[in-house]
Design an enzyme around this catalytic site. Structure first.
Site, PDB file in Angstrom:
ATOM      1  N   GLY A  73       0.810  -1.214   0.000  1.00 55.15           N
ATOM      2  CA  GLY A  73       0.000   0.000   0.000  1.00 55.15           C
ATOM      3  C   GLY A  73       0.843   1.263   0.000  1.00 55.15           C
ATOM      4  N   ASN A 152      -8.187   3.648   8.660  1.00 57.10           N
ATOM      5  CA  ASN A 152      -7.550   2.524   9.352  1.00 57.10           C
ATOM      6  C   ASN A 152      -7.688   2.585  10.868  1.00 57.10           C
ATOM      7  OD1 ASN A 152      -5.756   4.717   8.378  1.00 57.10           O
ATOM      8  ND2 ASN A 152      -4.341   3.856   9.870  1.00 57.10           N
ATOM      9  N   HIS A 202      -1.601  -7.738   2.549  1.00 59.60           N
ATOM     10  CA  HIS A 202      -1.578  -8.294   3.913  1.00 59.60           C
ATOM     11  C   HIS A 202      -2.757  -7.834   4.763  1.00 59.60           C
ATOM     12  CE1 HIS A 202       0.173  -4.947   6.500  1.00 59.60           C
ATOM     13  NE2 HIS A 202       0.452  -4.473   5.303  1.00 59.60           N
ATOM     14  N   CYS A 325       3.082   6.213  21.181  1.00 54.97           N
ATOM     15  CA  CYS A 325       3.854   6.559  22.376  1.00 54.97           C
ATOM     16  C   CYS A 325       5.092   7.357  21.994  1.00 54.97           C
ATOM     17  CB  CYS A 325       4.249   5.294  23.107  1.00 54.97           C
ATOM     18  SG  CYS A 325       4.764   5.666  24.770  1.00 54.97           S
TER      19      CYS A 325
HETATM   20  N1  PLP Z   1      -2.971   2.887   3.807  1.00 54.27           N
HETATM   21  C1  PLP Z   1      -3.709   2.456   4.839  1.00 54.27           C
HETATM   22  C2  PLP Z   1      -5.075   3.010   5.038  1.00 54.27           C
HETATM   23  C3  PLP Z   1      -3.207   1.497   5.713  1.00 54.27           C
HETATM   24  O1  PLP Z   1      -3.952   1.082   6.743  1.00 54.27           O
HETATM   25  C4  PLP Z   1      -1.905   0.983   5.484  1.00 54.27           C
HETATM   26  C5  PLP Z   1      -1.307   0.010   6.416  1.00 54.27           C
HETATM   27  O2  PLP Z   1      -1.502   0.081   7.618  1.00 54.27           O
HETATM   28  C6  PLP Z   1      -1.171   1.453   4.384  1.00 54.27           C
HETATM   29  C7  PLP Z   1      -1.734   2.407   3.564  1.00 54.27           C
HETATM   30  C8  PLP Z   1       0.200   0.938   4.081  1.00 54.27           C
HETATM   31  O3  PLP Z   1       0.144  -0.337   3.500  1.00 54.27           O
HETATM   32  P1  PLP Z   1       1.413  -1.302   3.510  1.00 54.27           P
HETATM   33  O4  PLP Z   1       1.549  -1.824   4.896  1.00 54.27           O
HETATM   34  O5  PLP Z   1       1.083  -2.378   2.523  1.00 54.27           O
HETATM   35  O6  PLP Z   1       2.578  -0.508   3.051  1.00 54.27           O
END
Ligand code: PLP
Length: 375
Positions: A73, A152, A202, A325
């Site tokens: 991502g 997220n 993942h 933290c």
């Molecule tokens: N964007 C969002 C909304 C995410 O939750 C995450 C991972 O936590 C990422 C991007 C990054 O993805 P990656 O862990 O595959 O680099």
């Protein structure tokens, strides 16, 4: 993982599905040919890449030619933003939201340092990006709007279709970070009207270090990685065949059971809320009603979320907090700040994200554990 442990942090990552694992094995063992070479050992990996691309395209109603494999991502987000901005002179900018993942926020910060201005859209108390704020933001110098499909930390699903149409009316492209959405809610690039979309394997039981960027045919994007001609000259580097195959298998598995999964996870998270209420705990649920299934950001009154996380960990349960933290001070996350959680609740925030490997028994235990810590 220890069988007695409860994993409730599926927004952080998910276990590799046995189906994805099985699908990956041949490409890690006998079928190791480089898909770019010409002899027969390369034929099968090449076909596997093509088939995976088709499977992924089908899952989001795209064409296979619109899918580009990435390392996850973060790379997909960086590519969408920088690969768009770098086509223009400095001074052209990007509009994003206050609650994006750091893959977007820090890409924006880097672009801003290079002279591409960034405008940030505010969110309401449920974390919903205000479409009126986008309508009224000056877009004459913007080249891209990037707003995530699902957050997220709080799970809020954003009105992406509406935002994308507003951007298009002003002649501006639209990207969405769909990392938390793909495999968990229906995602259709056509009904969302997006020009680009990022995803990561993942988060839907595929392997770590694999992802993709959807780029609508006709959208100009420049490559970020220079090298060989892989991914039709758009993303250099020998393809991670096994991980790409695993990603496609994992996504297909979720798509086949999506309706049941949504129902099951909503039931589980509803059960957790009911139990916490029954135990008489004072908490608020962050985010909108329209959240990703199974995600709960909970803020407990006059509690230290960090303490709660560690005590739950000692009891065998893994959850996340709403704070990062920073040596002695627990600093509130940008999302919890952006939605203005009242001060007496904000520091007591934990994120429980349930997955298909969780059961009602897990949820009951989590409720009991939280209650025993806080009473
Ligand atoms: N964007 C969002 C909304 C995410 O939750 C995450 C991972 O936590 C990422 C991007 C990054 O993805 P990656 O862990 O595959 O680099």
């Amino acid at each position: 993982m220890n069988k007695t442990m409860i994993y409730a942090d599926h927004a952080a990552t998910t276990a590799l599905s046995p189906t994805a694992y099985e699908a990956m094995l041949p490409w890690l063992q006998d079928k190791y040919g480089n898909p770019s070479t010409l002899y027969s050992l390369a034929r099968d990996p090449r076909k596997a890449l093509a088939h995976s691309r088709e499977m992924i395209a089908a899952a989001i109603n795209a064409d296979a030619s619109e899918i580009f494999f990435t390392s996850g991502g973060t790379e997909a987000d960086n590519w969408a933003l920088k690969g768009t901005a770098f086509q223009y002179e400095r001074g052209k900018g990007i509009i994003t939201s206050a609650i994006e993942h750091h893959a977007i926020l820090n890409s924006c910060a880097a672009l801003e340092r290079m002279g591409y201005p960034i405008a940030t859209l505010p969110v309401d108390s449920e974390g919903v990006v205000d479409s009126d704020a986008l309508k009224s933001s000056p877009m004459s110098d913007a080249v891209l709007v990037s707003v995530m499909l699902a957050n997220n930390e709080i799970g809020t699903i954003e009105p992406v279709a509406e935002l994308a149409q507003i951007a298009h009316q002003a002649g501006v492209l639209f990207h969405t970070d769909a990392v938390q959405a793909i495999g968990h809610i229906p995602v259709d690039v056509k009904t969302l009207h997006v020009d680009m979309l990022s995803a990561s394997a993942h988060k839907f039981n595929g392997p770590k270090g694999a992802g993709f960027l959807y780029v609508r045919n006709g959208v100009n994007l420049i490559p970020l990685l220079d090298g060989g001609g892989q991914e039709r000259g758009m993303r250099a580097g020998t393809e991670n065949v096994a991980h790409i195959v695993g990603m496609a298998a994992a996504l297909q598995e979720h798509m086949e059971h999506l309706a049941q999964e949504i129902k099951y996870l909503n039931k589980l998270s509803g059960r957790l809320i009911d139990q916490l209420k029954q135990y008489g705990l004072e908490f608020r649920i962050n985010g909108s009603h329209d959240r990703t299934p199974g995600s709960l950001s909970l803020s407990f009154k006059a509690v230290d979320g960090e303490m709660l996380l560690h005590r739950l960990d000692l009891m065998g349960t893994a959850v996340a907090t709403g704070s990062a933290c920073n040596s002695k001070d627990a600093v509130l996350s940008h999302v919890i700040r952006a939605i203005s959680v009242p001060k007496e609740y904000a520091h007591g925030t934990i994120r429980v994200t349930l997955g298909m490997d969780n059961t009602s028994e897990h949820v009951d235990r989590i409720a009991q554990q939280i209650t025993s810590i806080l009473h």
